[in-house]
Write a protein that holds these residues in place. Sequence first.
Motif, PDB file in Angstrom:
ATOM      1  N   VAL A 181      41.444  31.913  43.440  1.00  0.00           N
ATOM      2  CA  VAL A 181      42.189  31.862  42.182  1.00  0.00           C
ATOM      3  C   VAL A 181      43.014  33.136  42.040  1.00  0.00           C
ATOM      4  O   VAL A 181      42.739  34.134  42.703  1.00  0.00           O
ATOM      5  N   CYS A 182      44.006  33.084  41.169  1.00  0.00           N
ATOM      6  CA  CYS A 182      44.829  34.262  40.939  1.00  0.00           C
ATOM      7  C   CYS A 182      44.016  35.328  40.189  1.00  0.00           C
ATOM      8  O   CYS A 182      42.921  35.065  39.697  1.00  0.00           O
ATOM      9  N   ALA A 183      44.567  36.509  40.092  1.00  0.00           N
ATOM     10  CA  ALA A 183      43.871  37.631  39.446  1.00  0.00           C
ATOM     11  C   ALA A 183      43.551  37.327  37.990  1.00  0.00           C
ATOM     12  O   ALA A 183      42.463  37.648  37.510  1.00  0.00           O
ATOM     13  N   ARG A 184      44.468  36.684  37.275  1.00  0.00           N
ATOM     14  CA  ARG A 184      44.225  36.373  35.860  1.00  0.00           C
ATOM     15  C   ARG A 184      43.096  35.367  35.714  1.00  0.00           C
ATOM     16  O   ARG A 184      42.200  35.534  34.875  1.00  0.00           O
ATOM     17  N   CYS A 185      43.094  34.309  36.521  1.00  0.00           N
ATOM     18  CA  CYS A 185      42.018  33.315  36.445  1.00  0.00           C
ATOM     19  C   CYS A 185      40.675  33.945  36.805  1.00  0.00           C
ATOM     20  O   CYS A 185      39.659  33.649  36.165  1.00  0.00           O
ATOM     21  N   LEU A 186      40.652  34.801  37.815  1.00  0.00           N
ATOM     22  CA  LEU A 186      39.410  35.478  38.163  1.00  0.00           C
ATOM     23  C   LEU A 186      38.926  36.315  36.979  1.00  0.00           C
ATOM     24  O   LEU A 186      37.734  36.323  36.667  1.00  0.00           O
ATOM     25  N   TRP A 205      51.809  43.540  37.259  1.00  0.00           N
ATOM     26  CA  TRP A 205      50.655  44.442  37.298  1.00  0.00           C
ATOM     27  C   TRP A 205      49.404  43.606  37.488  1.00  0.00           C
ATOM     28  O   TRP A 205      48.971  42.911  36.576  1.00  0.00           O
ATOM     29  N   THR A 206      48.819  43.700  38.647  1.00  0.00           N
ATOM     30  CA  THR A 206      47.599  42.939  38.916  1.00  0.00           C
ATOM     31  C   THR A 206      46.490  43.355  37.966  1.00  0.00           C
ATOM     32  O   THR A 206      45.758  42.510  37.449  1.00  0.00           O
ATOM     33  N   ALA A 207      46.365  44.649  37.721  1.00  0.00           N
ATOM     34  CA  ALA A 207      45.325  45.129  36.803  1.00  0.00           C
ATOM     35  C   ALA A 207      45.517  44.544  35.401  1.00  0.00           C
ATOM     36  O   ALA A 207      44.543  44.184  34.735  1.00  0.00           O
ATOM     37  N   GLY A 208      46.763  44.433  34.963  1.00  0.00           N
ATOM     38  CA  GLY A 208      47.044  43.834  33.656  1.00  0.00           C
ATOM     39  C   GLY A 208      46.626  42.377  33.610  1.00  0.00           C
ATOM     40  O   GLY A 208      46.083  41.910  32.603  1.00  0.00           O
ATOM     41  N   ARG A 209      46.865  41.660  34.698  1.00  0.00           N
ATOM     42  CA  ARG A 209      46.444  40.254  34.767  1.00  0.00           C
ATOM     43  C   ARG A 209      44.928  40.131  34.672  1.00  0.00           C
ATOM     44  O   ARG A 209      44.403  39.290  33.952  1.00  0.00           O
ATOM     45  N   VAL A 210      44.233  40.958  35.433  1.00  0.00           N
ATOM     46  CA  VAL A 210      42.768  40.899  35.425  1.00  0.00           C
ATOM     47  C   VAL A 210      42.236  41.266  34.038  1.00  0.00           C
ATOM     48  O   VAL A 210      41.363  40.572  33.495  1.00  0.00           O
ATOM     49  N   LEU A 211      42.750  42.344  33.446  1.00  0.00           N
ATOM     50  CA  LEU A 211      42.239  42.801  32.151  1.00  0.00           C
ATOM     51  C   LEU A 211      42.514  41.812  31.022  1.00  0.00           C
ATOM     52  O   LEU A 211      41.637  41.567  30.192  1.00  0.00           O
ATOM     53  N   THR A 212      43.726  41.250  30.984  1.00  0.00           N
ATOM     54  CA  THR A 212      44.000  40.264  29.931  1.00  0.00           C
ATOM     55  C   THR A 212      43.151  39.016  30.142  1.00  0.00           C
ATOM     56  O   THR A 212      42.692  38.406  29.176  1.00  0.00           O
ATOM     57  N   ARG A 231      48.870  31.053  43.599  1.00  0.00           N
ATOM     58  CA  ARG A 231      49.943  31.784  44.286  1.00  0.00           C
ATOM     59  C   ARG A 231      49.308  33.017  44.896  1.00  0.00           C
ATOM     60  O   ARG A 231      48.866  33.922  44.186  1.00  0.00           O
ATOM     61  N   PHE A 232      49.256  33.035  46.192  1.00  0.00           N
ATOM     62  CA  PHE A 232      48.504  34.071  46.898  1.00  0.00           C
ATOM     63  C   PHE A 232      49.047  35.474  46.662  1.00  0.00           C
ATOM     64  O   PHE A 232      48.311  36.447  46.752  1.00  0.00           O
ATOM     65  N   GLU A 233      50.338  35.582  46.324  1.00  0.00           N
ATOM     66  CA  GLU A 233      50.872  36.912  46.025  1.00  0.00           C
ATOM     67  C   GLU A 233      50.353  37.440  44.681  1.00  0.00           C
ATOM     68  O   GLU A 233      50.489  38.614  44.387  1.00  0.00           O
ATOM     69  N   ARG A 234      49.745  36.574  43.882  1.00  0.00           N
ATOM     70  CA  ARG A 234      49.162  37.000  42.604  1.00  0.00           C
ATOM     71  C   ARG A 234      47.643  37.060  42.655  1.00  0.00           C
ATOM     72  O   ARG A 234      46.997  37.291  41.643  1.00  0.00           O
ATOM     73  N   ALA A 235      47.073  36.828  43.802  1.00  0.00           N
ATOM     74  CA  ALA A 235      45.617  36.829  43.957  1.00  0.00           C
ATOM     75  C   ALA A 235      45.130  38.190  44.447  1.00  0.00           C
ATOM     76  O   ALA A 235      45.888  38.951  45.063  1.00  0.00           O
ATOM     77  N   LEU A 236      43.892  38.473  44.170  1.00  0.00           N
ATOM     78  CA  LEU A 236      43.234  39.621  44.778  1.00  0.00           C
ATOM     79  C   LEU A 236      42.814  39.194  46.180  1.00  0.00           C
ATOM     80  O   LEU A 236      42.511  38.028  46.414  1.00  0.00           O
TER      81      LEU A 236
END
Length: 166
Positions: A61-66, A109-116, A47-52
């Motif tokens: 990939v989304c921010a969490r997968c990255l 929170w994109t940062a939260g997705r990346v950090l988790t 989902r591109f709205e959740r990607a960096l």
Amino acid sequence: MLAARHRDERLRLLVWLAGAAVLLAAAAPLLGSFWVYLLFQPVCHQRFERALWLGGGPMAVCARCLGVYAGAFAGLLLRLPARRCYFLAAVLLLAADMVTEALGWRPAWTAGRVLTGLFAGATAAAGAATAGVSAINCSTSTPAAVAIATVPFDISSLESRMGSGS
């Protein structure tokens, strides 16, 4: 001695694969290749709205997968010690992040997705490197290309999101 050398070679292969996944996913908008996005579609909702975004386009990939891929790369590269309590904490934090956002208790929170994702990827990779690398048997495992090819995905939906099919 020989078994330890093979284990180290397998670990190096995992480090390279994790690093390549991070670089390829991140470079997708710069490469502009439909095939890079198609490669990651079976493992990420994309989902591109959740990607960096990089260079005016979303990563593959989304921010969490990255974060998971980058965390796995770091965990393998640094040879972090495996701790079950850290892995459980990472999974609980990741689940809490997903659930609280889905329930509307907080904004995305994109940062939260990346950090988790980083925490979960690093702890999972540490466990795999410590306990699972010796269990990898390349001669009997399913090739990755075959495993990916058996995952159903919809090319037309990806083409419509990407614009053109080239």
